[in-house]
Motif scaffolding. Sequence first.
Motif, PDB file in Angstrom:
ATOM      1  N   ILE A  31       0.837  -1.195   0.000  1.00 22.77           N
ATOM      2  CA  ILE A  31       0.000   0.000   0.000  1.00 22.77           C
ATOM      3  C   ILE A  31       0.874   1.248   0.000  1.00 22.77           C
ATOM      4  CG2 ILE A  31      -1.550   1.389   1.448  1.00 22.77           C
ATOM      5  CD1 ILE A  31      -3.043  -0.725   0.001  1.00 22.77           C
ATOM      6  N   GLY A  32       1.958   1.185   0.768  1.00 17.28           N
ATOM      7  CA  GLY A  32       2.818   2.361   0.901  1.00 17.28           C
ATOM      8  C   GLY A  32       3.552   2.737  -0.354  1.00 17.28           C
ATOM      9  N   THR A  33       3.740   1.794  -1.245  1.00 16.41           N
ATOM     10  CA  THR A  33       4.524   2.094  -2.452  1.00 16.41           C
ATOM     11  C   THR A  33       3.707   2.109  -3.724  1.00 16.41           C
ATOM     12  OG1 THR A  33       5.081  -0.249  -2.639  1.00 16.41           O
ATOM     13  CG2 THR A  33       6.646   1.148  -1.464  1.00 16.41           C
ATOM     14  N   ALA A  34       2.481   1.589  -3.681  1.00 17.69           N
ATOM     15  CA  ALA A  34       1.705   1.453  -4.915  1.00 17.69           C
ATOM     16  C   ALA A  34       0.391   2.219  -4.921  1.00 17.69           C
ATOM     17  CB  ALA A  34       1.433  -0.026  -5.200  1.00 17.69           C
ATOM     18  N   SER A  35      -0.105   2.600  -3.779  1.00 14.29           N
ATOM     19  CA  SER A  35      -1.417   3.242  -3.733  1.00 14.29           C
ATOM     20  C   SER A  35      -1.386   4.638  -4.344  1.00 14.29           C
ATOM     21  CB  SER A  35      -1.906   3.329  -2.284  1.00 14.29           C
ATOM     22  OG  SER A  35      -3.133   4.037  -2.220  1.00 14.29           O
ATOM     23  N   ASN A  36      -2.474   5.004  -4.991  1.00 13.77           N
ATOM     24  CA  ASN A  36      -2.635   6.355  -5.536  1.00 13.77           C
ATOM     25  C   ASN A  36      -3.645   7.165  -4.728  1.00 13.77           C
ATOM     26  OD1 ASN A  36      -0.846   6.093  -7.754  1.00 13.77           O
ATOM     27  ND2 ASN A  36      -2.394   4.897  -8.842  1.00 13.77           N
ATOM     28  N   ASN A  37      -4.046   6.655  -3.579  1.00 15.81           N
ATOM     29  CA  ASN A  37      -5.065   7.284  -2.753  1.00 15.81           C
ATOM     30  C   ASN A  37      -4.404   7.909  -1.530  1.00 15.81           C
ATOM     31  OD1 ASN A  37      -7.159   7.693  -0.777  1.00 15.81           O
ATOM     32  ND2 ASN A  37      -8.486   6.394  -2.054  1.00 15.81           N
ATOM     33  N   SER A  38      -4.374   9.234  -1.471  1.00 11.63           N
ATOM     34  CA  SER A  38      -3.720   9.928  -0.360  1.00 11.63           C
ATOM     35  C   SER A  38      -4.385   9.613   0.959  1.00 11.63           C
ATOM     36  CB  SER A  38      -3.736  11.436  -0.602  1.00 11.63           C
ATOM     37  OG  SER A  38      -3.008  11.780  -1.744  1.00 11.63           O
ATOM     38  N   THR A  55       8.624   4.199   7.274  1.00 10.45           N
ATOM     39  CA  THR A  55       7.527   5.014   6.748  1.00 10.45           C
ATOM     40  C   THR A  55       7.976   5.978   5.661  1.00 10.45           C
ATOM     41  OG1 THR A  55       7.852   6.595   8.548  1.00 10.45           O
ATOM     42  CG2 THR A  55       6.188   4.868   8.869  1.00 10.45           C
ATOM     43  N   ALA A  56       9.288   6.117   5.462  1.00  8.52           N
ATOM     44  CA  ALA A  56       9.761   7.045   4.436  1.00  8.52           C
ATOM     45  C   ALA A  56       9.167   6.743   3.054  1.00  8.52           C
ATOM     46  CB  ALA A  56      11.290   7.041   4.377  1.00  8.52           C
ATOM     47  N   PRO A  57       9.059   5.453   2.646  1.00  3.62           N
ATOM     48  CA  PRO A  57       8.452   5.186   1.329  1.00  3.62           C
ATOM     49  C   PRO A  57       7.017   5.675   1.222  1.00  3.62           C
ATOM     50  CG  PRO A  57       9.668   3.266   2.081  1.00  3.62           C
ATOM     51  CD  PRO A  57       9.613   4.220   3.236  1.00  3.62           C
ATOM     52  N   PHE A  58       6.271   5.665   2.338  1.00  2.78           N
ATOM     53  CA  PHE A  58       4.903   6.179   2.327  1.00  2.78           C
ATOM     54  C   PHE A  58       4.907   7.687   2.045  1.00  2.78           C
ATOM     55  CE2 PHE A  58       4.565   2.239   4.545  1.00  2.78           C
ATOM     56  CZ  PHE A  58       3.256   1.789   4.401  1.00  2.78           C
ATOM     57  N   TRP A  59       5.813   8.400   2.738  1.00  5.00           N
ATOM     58  CA  TRP A  59       5.874   9.844   2.538  1.00  5.00           C
ATOM     59  C   TRP A  59       6.335  10.180   1.113  1.00  5.00           C
ATOM     60  CZ3 TRP A  59       3.037  11.808   5.945  1.00  5.00           C
ATOM     61  CH2 TRP A  59       3.064  11.423   7.281  1.00  5.00           C
ATOM     62  N   LEU A  60       7.237   9.386   0.591  1.00  2.00           N
ATOM     63  CA  LEU A  60       7.675   9.612  -0.799  1.00  2.00           C
ATOM     64  C   LEU A  60       6.524   9.405  -1.769  1.00  2.00           C
ATOM     65  CD1 LEU A  60      11.197   7.883  -0.946  1.00  2.00           C
ATOM     66  CD2 LEU A  60      10.694  10.329  -0.916  1.00  2.00           C
ATOM     67  N   ARG A  61       5.714   8.371  -1.493  1.00  2.00           N
ATOM     68  CA  ARG A  61       4.570   8.122  -2.376  1.00  2.00           C
ATOM     69  C   ARG A  61       3.571   9.267  -2.301  1.00  2.00           C
ATOM     70  NH1 ARG A  61       3.481   6.479  -7.099  1.00  2.00           N
ATOM     71  NH2 ARG A  61       1.378   5.612  -7.352  1.00  2.00           N
ATOM     72  N   LEU A  62       3.364   9.791  -1.110  1.00  2.00           N
ATOM     73  CA  LEU A  62       2.477  10.941  -0.964  1.00  2.00           C
ATOM     74  C   LEU A  62       3.029  12.162  -1.693  1.00  2.00           C
ATOM     75  CD1 LEU A  62       1.457  10.520   2.773  1.00  2.00           C
ATOM     76  CD2 LEU A  62      -0.116  10.589   0.829  1.00  2.00           C
ATOM     77  N   ALA A  63       4.345  12.317  -1.676  1.00  2.72           N
ATOM     78  CA  ALA A  63       4.959  13.438  -2.401  1.00  2.72           C
ATOM     79  C   ALA A  63       4.746  13.303  -3.901  1.00  2.72           C
ATOM     80  CB  ALA A  63       6.456  13.495  -2.083  1.00  2.72           C
ATOM     81  N   ALA A  80      11.644  10.598   9.138  1.00  2.00           N
ATOM     82  CA  ALA A  80      11.504   9.164   9.380  1.00  2.00           C
ATOM     83  C   ALA A  80      12.785   8.406   9.076  1.00  2.00           C
ATOM     84  CB  ALA A  80      10.357   8.604   8.535  1.00  2.00           C
ATOM     85  N   ASP A  81      13.516   8.892   8.091  1.00  2.00           N
ATOM     86  CA  ASP A  81      14.752   8.220   7.676  1.00  2.00           C
ATOM     87  C   ASP A  81      15.725   9.263   7.128  1.00  2.00           C
ATOM     88  OD1 ASP A  81      16.804   6.663   6.774  1.00  2.00           O
ATOM     89  OD2 ASP A  81      15.670   5.713   5.151  1.00  2.00           O
ATOM     90  N   PRO A  82      16.685   9.720   7.932  1.00  2.00           N
ATOM     91  CA  PRO A  82      17.630  10.747   7.470  1.00  2.00           C
ATOM     92  C   PRO A  82      18.444  10.326   6.242  1.00  2.00           C
ATOM     93  CG  PRO A  82      17.740  10.486   9.856  1.00  2.00           C
ATOM     94  CD  PRO A  82      16.902   9.356   9.337  1.00  2.00           C
ATOM     95  N   ARG A  83      18.484   9.011   5.977  1.00  2.00           N
ATOM     96  CA  ARG A  83      19.241   8.522   4.815  1.00  2.00           C
ATOM     97  C   ARG A  83      18.409   8.503   3.532  1.00  2.00           C
ATOM     98  NH1 ARG A  83      23.657   5.222   5.684  1.00  2.00           N
ATOM     99  NH2 ARG A  83      22.962   3.992   3.889  1.00  2.00           N
ATOM    100  N   CYS A  84      17.163   8.942   3.571  1.00  2.00           N
ATOM    101  CA  CYS A  84      16.268   8.847   2.411  1.00  2.00           C
ATOM    102  C   CYS A  84      16.765   9.761   1.291  1.00  2.00           C
ATOM    103  CB  CYS A  84      14.849   9.221   2.816  1.00  2.00           C
ATOM    104  SG  CYS A  84      13.653   9.017   1.478  1.00  2.00           S
TER     105      CYS A  84
END
Length: 347
Positions: A31-38, A55-63, A80-84
């Motif tokens: 869901i975090g990487t494929a969903s198009n629903n904010s 959770t960084a991938p979720f925030w990236l998807r939202l971006a 969530a992840d300083p290395r993102c």
Amino acid sequence: MRLDRLPLLLCLLLALSGAALSAGVAWVQWIGTASNNSSQLEIWLPLAASAGLHTAPFWLRLAEINPDSQQRYYSLAVAADPRCLPARLGLALAAEFSGNRTLARHHIDLALTHHKTYRAFMAALTQAARWHEAERKTQLARQALRYCPRDASGVFSQLTLAEANALLAGSPPSRRLEYFRFLLGQQRWQDAALYSSQVETNLESRQLRLELTEQLFWQGQQQAAARLFAEMEPDFGRTGLYNVDFAHQPSSLAFDWRLTADPAVRLDWRPGQLAVKLEPVTKPVDIVSILLDSRRKPLRFARPIWSGDTRGLNWQITTLRPGWQRAVLTAPAGPQRAFTLSQVNFE
């Protein structure tokens, strides 16, 4: 129920619950990487956090879904992840476009602290290029070539000739040859001509120089082409002619003999001679040709030393432009024939 079966049932229940938990975690991650629903992503974020997922991938998807809120979501991603890396690079661009170069540099430096990758280095290099920071570009390029040696072309593309020259001055010959090859691939003919002296002489570099000479000549830079060829063949610099005695295998490039690709003609070179076998042809066929540097004096005649069936063979010397001529040997239509060329003198 038999008591001896209880441990087996207990293990089975634990396995089933573990499988369900793993499936649930996988579903949340998808869901975090494929969903198009904010809205859906916002709901699943706490579940992802409670499941111990990044959770960084979720925030990236939202971006990605909400370009107008990218900067906020990128900030949450690095929280969530300083290395993102994608978020760091996005924040660097946002800061730069808002005029805050100090913050933009800060994000790039953090990205490089955590990632010695091609993407991170290219972001830093392009930033330095936009800001016209030649010294920083050179430092970054040196690091990039060390950490990402297979991605040298991308690094080279960010450098001027002077910057690359300074960077590669102490590099192994193979790296300098790689840059020379890059310049040719980018059709930067003049830069390649200037850099050619930095490349060691071997079979590969000679072939590349011949190709460069060819390009320079037909791009209208005949004098530059002649200078480059004379560096390889000093006799050409003195006489304006090369390989008239067929001492070297013709390359069909630059100021060397150009051999026909006509299937009716078979050519066999040996040191000091070129054997020609011609199948029956119904129209004239060009056998060989050569470019001539006639800046000293125009050349009008070709005096071949040859043997075999040479009846009707014709040499033509034409002027391409003042100081540059082309000589062509043409065979007329006729039956099968064979002959050998040993030398051609031009007068």
